[in-house]
Motif scaffolding. Structure first.
Motif, PDB file in Angstrom:
ATOM      1  N   VAL A  33      -2.251   8.545   8.052  1.00 26.45           N
ATOM      2  CA  VAL A  33      -3.390   8.234   7.195  1.00 26.45           C
ATOM      3  C   VAL A  33      -3.868   6.798   7.420  1.00 26.45           C
ATOM      4  CG1 VAL A  33      -2.796   9.960   5.452  1.00 26.45           C
ATOM      5  CG2 VAL A  33      -1.863   7.650   5.248  1.00 26.45           C
ATOM      6  N   LEU A  34      -3.413   6.193   8.507  1.00 21.78           N
ATOM      7  CA  LEU A  34      -3.807   4.816   8.809  1.00 21.78           C
ATOM      8  C   LEU A  34      -5.319   4.708   8.953  1.00 21.78           C
ATOM      9  CD1 LEU A  34      -1.094   3.745  11.382  1.00 21.78           C
ATOM     10  CD2 LEU A  34      -1.251   3.153   8.968  1.00 21.78           C
ATOM     11  N   THR A  54       4.011   5.895  -2.892  1.00 21.01           N
ATOM     12  CA  THR A  54       3.954   4.597  -3.556  1.00 21.01           C
ATOM     13  C   THR A  54       2.968   3.730  -2.781  1.00 21.01           C
ATOM     14  OG1 THR A  54       5.814   3.710  -2.282  1.00 21.01           O
ATOM     15  CG2 THR A  54       6.331   4.729  -4.405  1.00 21.01           C
ATOM     16  N   VAL A  55       2.271   2.871  -3.506  1.00 20.73           N
ATOM     17  CA  VAL A  55       1.229   2.042  -2.889  1.00 20.73           C
ATOM     18  C   VAL A  55       1.515   0.575  -3.165  1.00 20.73           C
ATOM     19  CG1 VAL A  55      -1.242   1.516  -2.832  1.00 20.73           C
ATOM     20  CG2 VAL A  55      -0.480   3.879  -3.174  1.00 20.73           C
ATOM     21  N   LYS A  56       1.497  -0.224  -2.120  1.00 21.56           N
ATOM     22  CA  LYS A  56       1.599  -1.674  -2.242  1.00 21.56           C
ATOM     23  C   LYS A  56       0.284  -2.269  -1.745  1.00 21.56           C
ATOM     24  CE  LYS A  56       6.560  -2.051  -1.863  1.00 21.56           C
ATOM     25  NZ  LYS A  56       7.683  -2.767  -1.248  1.00 21.56           N
ATOM     26  N   VAL A  57      -0.152  -3.336  -2.397  1.00 22.66           N
ATOM     27  CA  VAL A  57      -1.439  -3.954  -2.070  1.00 22.66           C
ATOM     28  C   VAL A  57      -1.207  -5.287  -1.364  1.00 22.66           C
ATOM     29  CG1 VAL A  57      -3.602  -4.843  -3.006  1.00 22.66           C
ATOM     30  CG2 VAL A  57      -2.509  -2.847  -4.059  1.00 22.66           C
ATOM     31  N   PHE A  58      -1.879  -5.461  -0.224  1.00 17.94           N
ATOM     32  CA  PHE A  58      -1.861  -6.723   0.506  1.00 17.94           C
ATOM     33  C   PHE A  58      -3.155  -7.459   0.207  1.00 17.94           C
ATOM     34  CE2 PHE A  58      -3.121  -9.268   4.164  1.00 17.94           C
ATOM     35  CZ  PHE A  58      -2.008 -10.078   4.313  1.00 17.94           C
ATOM     36  N   VAL A  79      -3.297   0.251   5.750  1.00 16.63           N
ATOM     37  CA  VAL A  79      -2.966  -0.526   6.942  1.00 16.63           C
ATOM     38  C   VAL A  79      -1.546  -0.277   7.444  1.00 16.63           C
ATOM     39  CG1 VAL A  79      -4.663  -2.328   6.491  1.00 16.63           C
ATOM     40  CG2 VAL A  79      -2.357  -2.578   5.583  1.00 16.63           C
ATOM     41  N   ARG A  80      -0.693   0.334   6.600  1.00 14.29           N
ATOM     42  CA  ARG A  80       0.656   0.692   7.051  1.00 14.29           C
ATOM     43  C   ARG A  80       1.134   1.902   6.263  1.00 14.29           C
ATOM     44  NH1 ARG A  80       5.252  -3.484   5.979  1.00 14.29           N
ATOM     45  NH2 ARG A  80       5.283  -2.436   3.973  1.00 14.29           N
ATOM     46  N   GLN A  81       1.897   2.724   6.924  1.00 11.17           N
ATOM     47  CA  GLN A  81       2.475   3.915   6.304  1.00 11.17           C
ATOM     48  C   GLN A  81       3.905   4.011   6.796  1.00 11.17           C
ATOM     49  OE1 GLN A  81       0.192   7.305   7.585  1.00 11.17           O
ATOM     50  NE2 GLN A  81       1.921   8.693   7.503  1.00 11.17           N
ATOM     51  N   ARG A  82       4.841   4.197   5.860  1.00  7.89           N
ATOM     52  CA  ARG A  82       6.230   4.351   6.288  1.00  7.89           C
ATOM     53  C   ARG A  82       6.964   5.296   5.356  1.00  7.89           C
ATOM     54  NH1 ARG A  82      10.615   1.685   4.104  1.00  7.89           N
ATOM     55  NH2 ARG A  82      10.131   0.392   2.324  1.00  7.89           N
ATOM     56  N   VAL A 103       6.606   8.418   0.634  1.00  2.00           N
ATOM     57  CA  VAL A 103       5.888   7.647   1.645  1.00  2.00           C
ATOM     58  C   VAL A 103       5.340   6.390   0.985  1.00  2.00           C
ATOM     59  CG1 VAL A 103       3.944   7.640   3.263  1.00  2.00           C
ATOM     60  CG2 VAL A 103       5.249   9.735   2.895  1.00  2.00           C
ATOM     61  N   GLU A 104       5.536   5.261   1.622  1.00  2.00           N
ATOM     62  CA  GLU A 104       4.995   4.005   1.113  1.00  2.00           C
ATOM     63  C   GLU A 104       3.745   3.648   1.906  1.00  2.00           C
ATOM     64  OE1 GLU A 104       7.418   0.256   0.217  1.00  2.00           O
ATOM     65  OE2 GLU A 104       6.407  -0.199   2.121  1.00  2.00           O
ATOM     66  N   LEU A 105       2.663   3.364   1.203  1.00  2.00           N
ATOM     67  CA  LEU A 105       1.418   2.929   1.837  1.00  2.00           C
ATOM     68  C   LEU A 105       1.174   1.468   1.507  1.00  2.00           C
ATOM     69  CD1 LEU A 105      -0.972   5.916   1.002  1.00  2.00           C
ATOM     70  CD2 LEU A 105       0.423   5.573   3.053  1.00  2.00           C
ATOM     71  N   LEU A 106       0.771   0.693   2.502  1.00  2.00           N
ATOM     72  CA  LEU A 106       0.315  -0.664   2.293  1.00  2.00           C
ATOM     73  C   LEU A 106      -1.196  -0.623   2.471  1.00  2.00           C
ATOM     74  CD1 LEU A 106       1.024  -3.693   1.896  1.00  2.00           C
ATOM     75  CD2 LEU A 106       1.074  -3.882   4.385  1.00  2.00           C
ATOM     76  N   VAL A 107      -1.913  -1.105   1.464  1.00  2.00           N
ATOM     77  CA  VAL A 107      -3.372  -1.060   1.505  1.00  2.00           C
ATOM     78  C   VAL A 107      -3.941  -2.463   1.381  1.00  2.00           C
ATOM     79  CG1 VAL A 107      -3.414   1.280   0.543  1.00  2.00           C
ATOM     80  CG2 VAL A 107      -3.632  -0.669  -1.001  1.00  2.00           C
TER      81      VAL A 107
END
Length: 72
Positions: A4-5, A24-28, A42-45, A52-56
């Motif tokens: 989903v990048l 889960t979503v983390k915000v940069f 911007v990142r998926q792991r 799944v952790e998403l960095l947005v």
């Protein structure tokens, strides 16, 4: 798992949840404090078997003229 990048954060989260993942979503945030007009993935792991952790982050996707950029 699908990638989903680059997708809008809400769409990315929905796609993964529809496939049974907990997300889960983390915000940069930019150090410059720039505010974008879209929040993108911007990142998926994989955090564990079903999470799944998403960095947005905010992205500027519309070109602004010089006067607009001084306002905000």
């Amino acid at each position: 798992m699908i990638s989903v990048l680059g997708l809008e954060a809400g769409k990315a989260k929905s796609l993964l949840e529809e496939r049974g993942y907990k997300v889960t979503v983390k915000v940069f945030s930019s150090k410059k404090g720039q505010i974008g007009d879209e929040v993108r993935t911007v990142r998926q792991r994989v955090a564990d078997d079903n999470t799944v952790e998403l960095l947005v982050a905010d992205f500027i996707t519309e070109i602004r003229d010089e006067n607009d950029s001084k306002r905000g």
